[in-house]
Motif scaffolding. Structure first.
Motif, PDB file in Angstrom:
ATOM      1  N   GLU A   1      96.153  61.641 114.379  1.00  0.00           N
ATOM      2  CA  GLU A   1      95.180  62.727 114.325  1.00  0.00           C
ATOM      3  C   GLU A   1      94.051  62.494 115.337  1.00  0.00           C
ATOM      4  O   GLU A   1      93.619  63.433 116.018  1.00  0.00           O
ATOM      5  CB  GLU A   1      94.614  62.879 112.900  1.00  0.00           C
ATOM      6  CG  GLU A   1      93.633  64.036 112.831  1.00  0.00           C
ATOM      7  CD  GLU A   1      93.426  64.627 111.440  1.00  0.00           C
ATOM      8  OE1 GLU A   1      93.899  64.055 110.445  1.00  0.00           O
ATOM      9  OE2 GLU A   1      92.782  65.690 111.383  1.00  0.00           O
TER      10      GLU A   1
ATOM     11  N   ALA B   1      95.245  63.223 118.849  1.00  0.00           N
ATOM     12  CA  ALA B   1      95.314  64.666 119.087  1.00  0.00           C
ATOM     13  C   ALA B   1      93.905  65.224 119.318  1.00  0.00           C
ATOM     14  O   ALA B   1      93.688  66.079 120.177  1.00  0.00           O
ATOM     15  CB  ALA B   1      95.974  65.364 117.892  1.00  0.00           C
ATOM     16  N   LEU B   2      92.945  64.702 118.558  1.00  0.00           N
ATOM     17  CA  LEU B   2      91.561  65.154 118.712  1.00  0.00           C
ATOM     18  C   LEU B   2      90.998  64.760 120.084  1.00  0.00           C
ATOM     19  O   LEU B   2      90.348  65.568 120.762  1.00  0.00           O
ATOM     20  CB  LEU B   2      90.697  64.568 117.584  1.00  0.00           C
ATOM     21  CG  LEU B   2      89.209  64.910 117.619  1.00  0.00           C
ATOM     22  CD1 LEU B   2      88.982  66.415 117.548  1.00  0.00           C
ATOM     23  CD2 LEU B   2      88.458  64.215 116.473  1.00  0.00           C
TER      24      LEU B   2
ATOM     25  N   GLU C   1      92.603  64.294 122.799  1.00  0.00           N
ATOM     26  CA  GLU C   1      93.240  65.157 123.797  1.00  0.00           C
ATOM     27  C   GLU C   1      92.605  66.549 123.783  1.00  0.00           C
ATOM     28  O   GLU C   1      92.285  67.118 124.832  1.00  0.00           O
ATOM     29  CB  GLU C   1      94.744  65.249 123.462  1.00  0.00           C
ATOM     30  CG  GLU C   1      95.589  65.917 124.516  1.00  0.00           C
ATOM     31  CD  GLU C   1      95.479  65.235 125.861  1.00  0.00           C
ATOM     32  OE1 GLU C   1      95.393  63.990 125.902  1.00  0.00           O
ATOM     33  OE2 GLU C   1      95.450  65.961 126.885  1.00  0.00           O
ATOM     34  N   GLU C   2      92.398  67.075 122.593  1.00  0.00           N
ATOM     35  CA  GLU C   2      91.811  68.414 122.436  1.00  0.00           C
ATOM     36  C   GLU C   2      90.391  68.456 123.010  1.00  0.00           C
ATOM     37  O   GLU C   2      90.022  69.413 123.706  1.00  0.00           O
ATOM     38  CB  GLU C   2      91.807  68.770 120.942  1.00  0.00           C
ATOM     39  CG  GLU C   2      91.057  70.038 120.561  1.00  0.00           C
ATOM     40  CD  GLU C   2      91.733  71.311 121.064  1.00  0.00           C
ATOM     41  OE1 GLU C   2      92.955  71.282 121.260  1.00  0.00           O
ATOM     42  OE2 GLU C   2      91.022  72.327 121.261  1.00  0.00           O
ATOM     43  N   VAL C   3      89.615  67.421 122.741  1.00  0.00           N
ATOM     44  CA  VAL C   3      88.229  67.390 123.233  1.00  0.00           C
ATOM     45  C   VAL C   3      88.205  67.293 124.752  1.00  0.00           C
ATOM     46  O   VAL C   3      87.448  67.999 125.424  1.00  0.00           O
ATOM     47  CB  VAL C   3      87.441  66.218 122.601  1.00  0.00           C
ATOM     48  CG1 VAL C   3      86.093  66.024 123.287  1.00  0.00           C
ATOM     49  CG2 VAL C   3      87.237  66.474 121.112  1.00  0.00           C
ATOM     50  N   ARG C   4      89.056  66.443 125.304  1.00  0.00           N
ATOM     51  CA  ARG C   4      89.100  66.332 126.773  1.00  0.00           C
ATOM     52  C   ARG C   4      89.487  67.664 127.400  1.00  0.00           C
ATOM     53  O   ARG C   4      88.913  68.083 128.401  1.00  0.00           O
ATOM     54  CB  ARG C   4      90.066  65.216 127.208  1.00  0.00           C
ATOM     55  CG  ARG C   4      89.449  63.832 127.109  1.00  0.00           C
ATOM     56  CD  ARG C   4      90.311  62.775 127.801  1.00  0.00           C
ATOM     57  NE  ARG C   4      91.600  62.615 127.146  1.00  0.00           N
ATOM     58  CZ  ARG C   4      91.916  61.585 126.351  1.00  0.00           C
ATOM     59  NH1 ARG C   4      91.043  60.621 126.138  1.00  0.00           N
ATOM     60  NH2 ARG C   4      93.102  61.508 125.788  1.00  0.00           N
ATOM     61  N   THR C   5      90.480  68.333 126.811  1.00  0.00           N
ATOM     62  CA  THR C   5      90.922  69.623 127.354  1.00  0.00           C
ATOM     63  C   THR C   5      89.811  70.669 127.243  1.00  0.00           C
ATOM     64  O   THR C   5      89.489  71.346 128.226  1.00  0.00           O
ATOM     65  CB  THR C   5      92.172  70.126 126.590  1.00  0.00           C
ATOM     66  OG1 THR C   5      93.164  69.117 126.658  1.00  0.00           O
ATOM     67  CG2 THR C   5      92.698  71.410 127.189  1.00  0.00           C
ATOM     68  N   GLN C   6      89.242  70.792 126.047  1.00  0.00           N
ATOM     69  CA  GLN C   6      88.161  71.772 125.867  1.00  0.00           C
ATOM     70  C   GLN C   6      87.018  71.488 126.823  1.00  0.00           C
ATOM     71  O   GLN C   6      86.495  72.395 127.467  1.00  0.00           O
ATOM     72  CB  GLN C   6      87.607  71.714 124.435  1.00  0.00           C
ATOM     73  CG  GLN C   6      88.343  72.574 123.435  1.00  0.00           C
ATOM     74  CD  GLN C   6      87.488  72.836 122.175  1.00  0.00           C
ATOM     75  OE1 GLN C   6      86.292  73.001 122.239  1.00  0.00           O
ATOM     76  NE2 GLN C   6      88.138  72.874 121.032  1.00  0.00           N
TER      77      GLN C   6
ATOM     78  N   LEU D   1      82.261  73.905 121.202  1.00  0.00           N
ATOM     79  CA  LEU D   1      82.756  72.526 121.106  1.00  0.00           C
ATOM     80  C   LEU D   1      81.966  71.777 120.029  1.00  0.00           C
ATOM     81  O   LEU D   1      82.539  71.027 119.229  1.00  0.00           O
ATOM     82  CB  LEU D   1      82.612  71.821 122.463  1.00  0.00           C
ATOM     83  CG  LEU D   1      82.949  70.320 122.498  1.00  0.00           C
ATOM     84  CD1 LEU D   1      84.405  70.060 122.125  1.00  0.00           C
ATOM     85  CD2 LEU D   1      82.641  69.711 123.877  1.00  0.00           C
TER      86      LEU D   1
ATOM     87  N   PHE E   1      83.147  72.916 116.679  1.00  0.00           N
ATOM     88  CA  PHE E   1      84.476  72.343 116.468  1.00  0.00           C
ATOM     89  C   PHE E   1      84.363  70.880 116.033  1.00  0.00           C
ATOM     90  O   PHE E   1      84.994  70.453 115.059  1.00  0.00           O
ATOM     91  CB  PHE E   1      85.286  72.481 117.771  1.00  0.00           C
ATOM     92  CG  PHE E   1      86.581  71.717 117.799  1.00  0.00           C
ATOM     93  CD1 PHE E   1      87.695  72.191 117.135  1.00  0.00           C
ATOM     94  CD2 PHE E   1      86.677  70.523 118.495  1.00  0.00           C
ATOM     95  CE1 PHE E   1      88.904  71.481 117.162  1.00  0.00           C
ATOM     96  CE2 PHE E   1      87.879  69.810 118.542  1.00  0.00           C
ATOM     97  CZ  PHE E   1      88.984  70.292 117.861  1.00  0.00           C
TER      98      PHE E   1
ATOM     99  N   ARG F   1      85.525  69.099 112.555  1.00  0.00           N
ATOM    100  CA  ARG F   1      86.532  68.031 112.573  1.00  0.00           C
ATOM    101  C   ARG F   1      85.981  66.742 111.965  1.00  0.00           C
ATOM    102  O   ARG F   1      86.685  66.024 111.284  1.00  0.00           O
ATOM    103  CB  ARG F   1      87.035  67.759 114.009  1.00  0.00           C
ATOM    104  CG  ARG F   1      87.674  68.933 114.711  1.00  0.00           C
ATOM    105  CD  ARG F   1      88.887  69.506 113.965  1.00  0.00           C
ATOM    106  NE  ARG F   1      89.964  68.563 113.880  1.00  0.00           N
ATOM    107  CZ  ARG F   1      90.448  68.080 112.729  1.00  0.00           C
ATOM    108  NH1 ARG F   1      89.949  68.459 111.577  1.00  0.00           N
ATOM    109  NH2 ARG F   1      91.446  67.230 112.743  1.00  0.00           N
TER     110      ARG F   1
END
Lengths: 108, 108
Positions: B27, B30-31, B33-38, B51, B54, B58
């Motif tokens: 988890e 995944a977080l 990765e999501e934060v880097r992408t956002q 962000l 979010f 989270r």
């Protein structure tokens, strides 16, 4: 210092609006850059929570600071000058009395 | 369903610990990765506050979810299975009664 009773001419209001927007834009651009840099270097969960803490503090700070009411604008500009989001040249066009008050507040 | 009185053998505790850590790691990865992408796509202040929202959600969610107490672990595993951070194979080694309870909880 009586600031509530200060009146702003139409020209001054325009100068004030432009300076206010300029400071906001500079601060937001610096924040955008900072967030992208912090986020691109994130490899651990602690760094995510530090980013979260950082954003909580910045949001609170920015929400409180950018208050465009003429009754508080002298103080807002003094703070923005102190924090280097504005310099005195951005306020050119305001009457000397206001500039003097703002400059005095930056020294407090 | 009585879960407070469930006893865990040493082997089961080991399985549980590994599964718990594995889910957390998945988890968190995944977080990250999501934060880097956002964050890499951020160009406007509204995206920064999104962000922030979010991350607030989270953090609250993750802080509450990863509770390693044997009295609640059955529920924790059911939730992690539902959310796909675990699958049943990660829990192999737990006694059948526990697996049945966990599987039943995932269907609630």
């Amino acid at each position: 210092m009586q600031v509530n009773s200060i009146s702003w001419s139409e020209t001054e209001k325009e100068v004030a609006h432009q300076a206010f927007d300029k400071a906001y834009e500079r601060e937001i651009n610096a924040l955008l850059e900072e967030v992208r840099t912090q986020a691109s270097n994130i490899t651990e969960i602690d760094q995510i929570w530090r980013l979260h803490d950082f954003l909580s503090a910045r949001r609170h700070d920015i929400d409180g600071k950018y208050d465009y009411r003429y009754s508080v604008l002298i103080f807002v500009f003094a703070r923005l000058l102190k924090e280097k989001w504005l310099d005195m040249s951005d306020l050119e066009g305001l009457e000397r009395a206001k500039l003097t008050k703002i400059a005095a507040l930056t020294r407090m």
